[in-house]
Design a protein around this motif. Structure first.
Motif, mmCIF file in Angstrom:
data_model
loop_
_atom_site.group_PDB
_atom_site.id
_atom_site.type_symbol
_atom_site.label_atom_id
_atom_site.label_comp_id
_atom_site.label_asym_id
_atom_site.label_seq_id
_atom_site.Cartn_x
_atom_site.Cartn_y
_atom_site.Cartn_z
ATOM 1 N N ASN A 34 0.869 -1.264 0.008
ATOM 2 C CA ASN A 34 0.164 0.022 0.209
ATOM 3 C C ASN A 34 0.738 1.220 0.034
ATOM 4 N N ARG A 58 -7.581 -0.054 -4.534
ATOM 5 C CA ARG A 58 -8.791 -0.610 -3.812
ATOM 6 C C ARG A 58 -8.359 -2.406 -3.338
ATOM 7 N N GLY A 59 -8.993 -2.370 -2.349
ATOM 8 C CA GLY A 59 -8.742 -3.900 -1.899
ATOM 9 C C GLY A 59 -7.345 -3.902 -0.878
ATOM 10 N N HIS A 60 -6.628 -2.845 -0.977
ATOM 11 C CA HIS A 60 -5.313 -2.809 -0.225
ATOM 12 C C HIS A 60 -5.356 -1.721 0.914
ATOM 13 N N ASP A 64 -11.216 0.442 0.802
ATOM 14 C CA ASP A 64 -12.257 -0.513 1.085
ATOM 15 C C ASP A 64 -12.001 -1.796 0.076
ATOM 16 N N GLN A 65 -12.707 -2.973 0.554
ATOM 17 C CA GLN A 65 -12.086 -4.376 -0.207
ATOM 18 C C GLN A 65 -13.439 -4.896 -0.924
ATOM 19 N N TRP A 67 -15.797 -6.693 -3.761
ATOM 20 C CA TRP A 67 -15.417 -7.892 -4.439
ATOM 21 C C TRP A 67 -14.917 -7.855 -5.871
ATOM 22 N N ASN A 70 -10.864 -5.295 -9.407
ATOM 23 C CA ASN A 70 -9.518 -5.551 -9.030
ATOM 24 C C ASN A 70 -8.779 -5.765 -10.296
ATOM 25 N N ALA A 191 -4.060 -6.252 3.131
ATOM 26 C CA ALA A 191 -4.952 -6.065 1.891
ATOM 27 C C ALA A 191 -5.914 -7.239 1.914
ATOM 28 N N GLY A 192 -6.760 -7.305 1.390
ATOM 29 C CA GLY A 192 -8.030 -8.193 1.127
ATOM 30 C C GLY A 192 -7.665 -9.394 0.393
ATOM 31 N N ALA A 195 -8.544 -9.288 -3.156
ATOM 32 C CA ALA A 195 -7.842 -8.304 -4.128
ATOM 33 C C ALA A 195 -6.562 -8.799 -4.359
ATOM 34 N N THR A 196 -5.530 -9.325 -3.296
ATOM 35 C CA THR A 196 -4.262 -9.915 -3.552
ATOM 36 C C THR A 196 -4.266 -10.951 -4.779
#
Length: 277
Positions: A34, A58-60, A64-65, A67, A70, A191-192, A195-196
């Motif tokens: 991040n 986003r997702g990191h 927010d995470q 769905w 990504n 991170a989510g 996302a990863t």
């Protein structure tokens, strides 16, 4: 802390350091990190009078995470919203690893009216997948193994990557920094999972044709011992498609150059900015 709400209602965290009226730089981080991973560059540039802006993709990080979203096109749109919201002009875009892909797509999808130059550090551009046409690329099986390792034990995998290839700590004579390893793991685990996992597919993107549209100055920086994005797959390959680019090679440099070559990278960015006037 500054947040921006995107058009699809995602809250993005960003940092805005330094002189608000100074020359702007926008920094985009690598996977699965991040904006914290840019702290040395942001602190240095802010103290040089620059306005240093970096976001958590986003997702990191603190963003927010969601769905969905990504992917490179969505990230490019997120960057466009931040740059427009802050009214950044004559901006220098700086991307590391995955971040080089989303700033490239930002330019090709949203134009270069607000851009003065770009710095690509060990990035996933122009195309890093091994094919008969690109024999020096990374076999797709390697990225498949990354995804399998995440599904099996993400935390363990996120310890192994910084302990080995990311910073080059698996090379003989290289002394590992436990602090760097811990920071990488902590950012990755913040991170989510979705996302990863999804981000690994962005590494299969072919940026070659769109890079031909970029005509402003670009500084390409790459370590010639990068074990994540091999030098022969990235590095000078970018210059084949960019109209106005120069290459800086770090001999023996690993993938995590912003972390292990702090002074060098800081001054590379500063000197590049000054060269643009």
């Amino acid at each position: 802390m500054p947040y921006l709400t995107t058009n699809d209602s995602v809250q993005l965290f960003y940092k805005d350091w330094g002189n608000v009226t100074g020359p702007p730089v926008f920094l985009s981080h690598g996977w699965p990190l991040n904006s914290d991973n840019w702290e040395n560059q942001m602190f240095f540039l802010a103290n040089q009078g620059y306005r240093a802006v970096a976001y958590d993709r986003r997702g990191h990080g603190r963003s927010d995470q969601p769905w969905f979203g990504n992917d490179v096109d969505t990230w490019a749109g997120d960057i466009a919203q931040i740059i427009e919201e802050l009214d950044l002009k004559d901006t220098i875009l700086i991307g590391h690893s995955t971040g080089g892909g989303d700033i490239t797509r930002y330019v090709t999808n949203h134009g270069s009216e607000r851009v003065k130059g770009m710095v690509l550090i060990d990035t996933i551009t122009p195309y890093i997948i091994q094919t008969p046409e690109t024999p020096n690329g990374v076999p797709i099986s390697v990225f498949d193994s990354f995804r399998d390792a995440m599904l099996k034990d993400r935390s363990y995998f996120f310890q192994q990557v910084p302990s080995g290839p990311f910073f080059g700590y698996n090379r003989p004579g290289v002394k590992p920094s436990q602090g760097q390893i811990d920071s990488w793991w902590a950012q990755g685990m913040q991170a989510g999972f979705k996302a990863t996992y999804d981000t690994t597919f962005s590494w299969e993107t072919d940026f070659r044709e769109e890079m031909k549209k970029i005509d402003f100055p670009v500084l390409v920086i790459h370590g010639d011992d990068d074990q994540v994005v091999p030098f022969k797959a990235g590095g000078a390959e970018n210059l084949k498609y960019l109209k106005n680019a120069t290459l800086k090679v770090y001999e023996g440099g690993p993938h995590g150059l912003p972390n292990v070559e702090i002074d060098g990278i800081n001054n590379d960015i500063l000197n590049f900015s000054k060269s643009l006037g």
